[in-house]
Write an enzyme that holds these catalytic residues in place. Structure first.
Site, mmCIF file in Angstrom:
data_model
loop_
_atom_site.group_PDB
_atom_site.id
_atom_site.type_symbol
_atom_site.label_atom_id
_atom_site.label_comp_id
_atom_site.label_asym_id
_atom_site.label_seq_id
_atom_site.Cartn_x
_atom_site.Cartn_y
_atom_site.Cartn_z
ATOM 1 N N LYS A 78 0.845 -1.198 0.000
ATOM 2 C CA LYS A 78 0.000 0.000 0.000
ATOM 3 C C LYS A 78 0.877 1.243 0.000
ATOM 4 O O LYS A 78 1.928 1.285 0.670
ATOM 5 C CB LYS A 78 -0.902 -0.028 1.234
ATOM 6 C CG LYS A 78 -1.893 1.131 1.327
ATOM 7 C CD LYS A 78 -2.826 0.944 2.529
ATOM 8 C CE LYS A 78 -3.843 2.098 2.594
ATOM 9 N NZ LYS A 78 -4.786 1.941 3.716
ATOM 10 N N SER A 159 -9.818 2.596 3.129
ATOM 11 C CA SER A 159 -8.875 3.285 2.273
ATOM 12 C C SER A 159 -7.960 2.320 1.497
ATOM 13 O O SER A 159 -7.350 2.757 0.512
ATOM 14 C CB SER A 159 -8.016 4.250 3.075
ATOM 15 O OG SER A 159 -7.194 3.555 3.968
ATOM 16 N N SER A 183 -10.149 0.345 7.474
ATOM 17 C CA SER A 183 -9.608 0.405 6.118
ATOM 18 C C SER A 183 -8.977 -0.864 5.569
ATOM 19 O O SER A 183 -8.591 -0.884 4.402
ATOM 20 C CB SER A 183 -8.583 1.535 6.026
ATOM 21 O OG SER A 183 -9.242 2.777 6.133
#
Lengths: 493, 490, 95
Positions: A78, A159, A183
């Site tokens: 990420k 997210s 998230s």
């Protein structure tokens, strides 16, 4: 070899170890499919060379007999994790061009364990969002489509939207995500994969772009529970550079996996039954309860009385911490700088931050600034920290009656892009089931449990006691074995 | 209480002063990062990624900085808080990379304490007690340079993150002199403890000066804060200027604005920091990257055991056990280096000579060092050599005059006194035969004066002493000369 | 609590984010919406409850006073928008 990209983390690890295929073959296969998947906008940076280099090192290690725990496994990282020499933007224009001269502890741990990096994964800007629609680099498209024949692009959740979509679309066997208020778990539920947020402090936050310091936690996302356990073992561990890091040994989560729930009590909190949530959510919850019973668990009705205050508590504390954590993005030392002609330092700050931050980030910085400001600190921030203590206490008390909590992960299946982006609170409500565990710092995971009528995945959440990731993983495994979730999105990209 | 007053057009005004001192903690590494704290390095070479506030960086506290704050608190007889916490003070400035300073607002590490000041070294009655409100730890900021470029300022983060102790006094001072004495005493204590080098020119100790005025007996007036004043002289001048400015303003019907000001040493005035921003709202909240600080009993005991004898206790011991006059004791204990020098001297000489030694150090040694423009640390004479000189005087080898001669040579050459005496034959003589002979010659050469003396002009005795000493090139033992002259003159 | 345009401008100034008049107008109701929603925390009885200071019980570790870092100026300046002779350059600040 086409089939290689259908393999999970453990399968690749074991295959490389057993000589079924070379690490290089795996890396090449994934590099190729990453290229093919660009329409999903999952990767902001592709690093095929780095994946190949790690693969070659793994093949060498195999030859010399010193394989590492993740040798041969290429992963997606990420974009919230600083990766040395590779652009790191946290989904924001304000970090455009930022190339860290350092590696985050978590991604470094994975690399030291032999894993390779396929690229950096798209995400909501500064991890603020539940749909990956706030990224400066464009939204991520879910690999799933509704079964209604329409082609409305759906959100993969957020997210960690890029992370989730990558695994679901087989563009990576496993990925790192981060979870501040759901998230990891919510996107995992939206795309039908597994994801776990460990106990707060289990994974180091050093080198992870900070959003809300008392809530942020790194965690793995992969297609099944075992893969999550494998990855989490490599990611976790004490880090002296992080003062909130737990100085405890990392348990052997994979080796101790067991789906035998006999003797375990699963709590069903009544406050998680919310009016207005679609019937399909209740149905999948009942399905999960049945699975747990089948695995030998005792089901207990419990109460977490302050549950409804968790979201507003979160939306005071998280923006407050974020407003302070994001103050360093000022155009002075790195990232975007917008310096107006004849402007002074203040003009530069204001122009840089106005141009660099997106609307949701600005909104949260403003809320955060407000709730900390003179005259409001006691009424908002301090009060929220007290309510937070009450929420944590609710959990402590509930552990007298059960060992784990089972709830839906999200209040709906994935929605269409643009459907909720005009209503911040509607967007915030996505995390209604996830946020309490974040506030209490407890380990929590999402496991895919079924499909709704439109053919979209639904996930269930397990929350456990602090430091008891094992029970959470075990229950997740029990659910996974019985839920029969085998669906995968049909490649439309 | 002080009787310092500003005499305004409409009457008398009292001045109320509080001082917030920022003292850089003596430690090798910074408060929350492992970068060095050394002064004078090339720009941005003592900066870690944490100091530069890169994305994802986190603070880890330095045990020594905590220890130094506790030791300082103990030296001020202050309450040590075994539980304290770090808070973030949020504001934007180019020398503040995080956009916040890690400080301690709500729960500082040290609570209330006290400092005793002496306004007049010679007058025990001039002692005052000034309260200390608290001490907390916080990060120092970096440095901005404005004169390197026409349109840009340059940022150097070497100092960013160095540990500071903020020592906040109570508003107990009432005159510039009291403030000056407070700063000098605080600086001395910090140097005794070793927690700060007190070097105000280098900026390792600086003060924010809070001044307000009021009619005697009235409540406190609005105060202004003059920031970053870096010398005792400037602190006192700033207080005087600011107090007078406020009185003038009030007497002409104006009101005091609570604001931040700067001291301009060239113009000798305080100036308002007129900035575009509204009043600062620092939005303090507990730093979520750090847990509360918890100090164990063992740690606290260790801190206490590590403290040296502090100035007040040392002064009392010098007066009591060593019998020094109050003034000498005060002067010799004012700075830790002076006390250590003196004690090294006494170690060699013996405590029974303490009074004489103290007098010699204060007048002879300090006099010479002043003349030569040297600090004690640069003294050409060591404590051991000084002890030797004083012993040679005590045992009669040297007269006072000869000792002064020898001392001058020691200052010039750095040689040991015994060697100098030996080499140049500077021993004083008590040989009565030799002295008698010289006296006889002097009296013979000055028969008229002898007659005058014998007829009552007592003052002439000094003349004969002088002539005798001169004829003996100063080497005669003055007591013996006096005795023998008295005999010879009758 | 409700925020008006002046408050929005004030907060934006505190946060150093330039906002146009149009943005100010749009932000006020958005912020009010959110603040109105979090207002429900006022209902909770927090009497005698201490604010949470540590998420998971843990002690603050103190590190030894050793220089272990710094001397990495190139890395520190590597991403600087305006590095000058070893400094970060910024538009002039008037004091």
């Amino acid at each position: 070899m086409a089939g290689l990209t259908d393999l999970g983390v453990a399968q690749i690890r074991d295959g490389v170890r057993d000589g079924a295929f070379s690490a290089r073959e795996v890396a090449e296969a994934f590099n190729a499919i990453v290229e093919k998947g660009r329409a999903l906008n999952v990767y902001t940076v592709e690093t095929p060379e780095l994946a190949l280099a790690a693969a070659d090192a793994a093949d060498k290690a195999r030859a010399s007999g010193d394989l590492k725990p993740l040798s041969g496994v290429p992963l997606g990282i990420k974009d919230l994790f600083a990766t040395e020499g590779v652009a790191t933007t946290a989904g924001s224009r304000i970090l455009e061009g930022f190339t860290p001269p350092y590696e985050s502890t978590v991604s470094g741990n994975l690399k030291r364990a032999g894993a390779g990096m396929l690229g950096k994964l798209n995400m909501d800007e500064f991890a603020m969002g539940s749909s990956n629609e706030t990224s400066a680099w464009g939204p991520v498209l879910s690999p799933w489509r509704r079964g209604d024949g329409g082609n409305a692009p759906l959100t993969p959740g957020g997210s960690s939207g890029g992370s989730a979509a990558a695994v679901a679309a087989r563009l990576a066997p496993g990925v790192t995500g981060t979870d501040t208020g759901g998230s990891i778990r919510q996107p995992a539920a939206f795309v039908g994969i597994a994801g776990i947020k460990p106990t707060y402090g289990r994974c180091s936050r050093w080198g992870m772009v900070a959003f809300a310091s008392s809530l942020d936690q790194a965690g793995p996302m992969a297609r099944d529970v075992r893969d999550c356990a494998v990855m989490l073992e490599a990611m976790a561990g004490f880090d002296p550079k992080d003062s909130t890091s737990l100085d405890l040994p990392v348990p052997a989560w994979e080796a101790s996996l067991s789906s035998d729930m006999r003797g375990k009590r699963i709590g069903i909190p009544r406050e998680y039954r919310i009016d207005g949530v679609p019937a399909e959510i209740d149905e999948v919850w009942e399905k999960g309860i049945a699975c747990m019973r089948d695995a030998g668990a005792e089901i207990v009705e419990v109460s977490l009385p302050h549950t409804k205050y968790a979201l507003p508590t979160y939306y005071i504390i998280a923006p407050a911490e974020a407003s302070s954590n994001l103050a360093r993005y000022d155009g002075v030392r790195y990232g975007l700088r917008v310096a107006p002609e004849q402007g002074n330092l203040t003009d530069m700050y204001e122009a840089t931050r106005a141009a660099g931050f997106g609307a949701e980030v600005k909104r949260r910085i403003m809320i955060g600034t407000y709730v900390l400001s003179a005259g409001f600190y006691d009424a908002y921030f301090n009060r929220a920290q007290k309510v937070r203590a009450l929420i944590a206490r609710d959990f402590e008390r509930v552990w007298e009656r059960c060992d784990l909590i089972l709830t839906p992960t999200a209040p709906s299946a994935a929605f269409a892009l643009g459907e909720k982006s005009n209503d911040p609170i509607a967007m915030y409500l996505n995390d209604v089931f996830a946020v309490p565990a974040s506030l209490a710092g407890l380990p929590a995971m999402s496991v895919p449990a079924g499909l709704n009528a439109e053919g979209l995945p639904l996930g269930l959440q397990l929350v456990g006691k602090a430091l008891d990731e094992q029970s959470v993983l075990n229950a997740g495994l029990a659910l996974e074995e019985r839920a029969g979730f085998t669906a995968r999105p049909e490649a439309w990209w | 209480m002080s009787d310092y007053r500003i005499h305004g057009a409409t009457g008398e005004w009292e001045v109320v002063i509080g001082l917030e001192v920022h003292a850089q903690v003596t430690s090798r590494a910074k408060l929350f990062s492992g970068a060095s704290t050394e002064f004078g390095a090339e720009p941005n070479t003592q900066v870690s990624l944490v100091d530069a506030a890169m994305p994802g960086m986190l603070p880890v506290p330095n045990a020594e900085c905590i220890r130094q704050a506790v030791r300082t608190g103990m030296a001020l007889e202050a309450q040590i808080n075994p539980w304290s916490r770090f808070d973030r003070k949020n504001y934007f400035y180019a020398d503040l990379p995080q956009g916040y300073q890690i400080s301690q607002l709500y729960h500082p590490i040290v609570g209330e304490g006290e400092i005793e000041i002496l306004l007049d070294d010679k007058d025990e009655g001039s002692a005052r007690r000034v309260g200390v409100e608290r001490i907390h730890l916080e990060q120092d900021a970096g440095k901005l340079m404005h004169d390197q470029h026409p349109t840009m300022s340059y940022v150097d983060l070497n100092r960013s993150g160095v540990a500071l102790m903020e020592i906040v006094s109570k508003p107990d001072m009432r005159s510039p002199e009291e403030a000056g004495a407070y700063i000098r005493k605080l600086r001395s204590i910090l140097r005794y403890v070793g927690s700060c080098d007190g070097n105000m020119e280098q900026g390792s100790m600086r003060a924010d000066v809070n001044v307000s005025v009021r009619r005697p007996g009235q409540p406190f007036g609005t105060r202004t804060e003059t920031k970053n004043v870096n010398s005792v002289r400037f602190i006192m001048a700033a207080i005087e200027y600011e107090a007078n400015r406020q009185v003038d303003l009030l007497e002409s019907g104006g009101t005091i604005v609570q604001e931040t000001r700067l001291w301009d040493p060239d113009k000798a005035e305080t100036r308002s920091l007129r900035s575009k921003e509204e009043a600062h709202d620092y939005r303090y909240f507990p730093d979520p990257d750090l847990l509360p600080v918890e100090l164990s009993d063992a740690f606290l005991a260790d801190c206490r055991a590590s403290l040296p004898e502090l100035p007040d206790a040392k002064r009392r011991r010098y007066e009591g056990a060593l019998g020094l006059p109050a003034y000498n004791a005060a002067v010799l204990t004012a700075e830790v280096e002076t006390a250590r020098w003196f004690e090294a001297l006494l170690e060699k000489l013996g405590h029974e000579h303490a009074v004489r030694a103290s007098n010699w150090v204060i007048s002879d040694l300090f006099g010479a060092l002043n003349r030569l423009g040297k600090a004690l640390a640069e003294s050409p004479v060591t404590p051991a050599q000084a002890a030797e000189l004083l012993r040679l005087t005590a045992d009669g080898t040297l007269s006072g005059t000869l000792a002064k001669q020898v001392f001058e040579i020691m200052l010039e050459t750095g040689e040991d006194p015994a060697a100098i005496v030996e080499a140049r034959g500077l021993k004083q003589t008590s040989d009565t035969g030799a002295i008698d002979k010289v006296i006889a010659d002097v009296l013979a050469a000055n028969a008229d004066k002898v007659a005058e003396y014998r007829s009552g002009k007592d003052k002439l005795f000094g003349f004969f002493v002088g002539q005798t000493m001169k004829a003996m090139a100063g080497k005669a033992n003055p007591q013996v000369v006096n005795e023998l002259l008295k005999k010879a003159l009758g | 609590m409700s925020v008006d345009a002046a408050t929005v401008r004030h907060i934006a100034r505190l946060a150093r984010i330039a906002v146009s008049e149009a943005e100010v107008e749009a932000l006020a109701p958005e912020l009010n919406n959110i603040l109105g929603w979090v207002e429900q925390l006022q209902e909770v009885d927090v009497d005698g409850i201490e604010p949470m200071t540590a998420v998971i019980p843990n002690t603050l570790r103190l590190r030894d006073d050793v220089v272990t870092d710094g001397g990495v100026r190139d890395a520190v300046l590597a991403n600087a928008p305006a590095p000058e002779h070893g400094f970060f350059a910024v538009p002039k600040v008037i004091e």
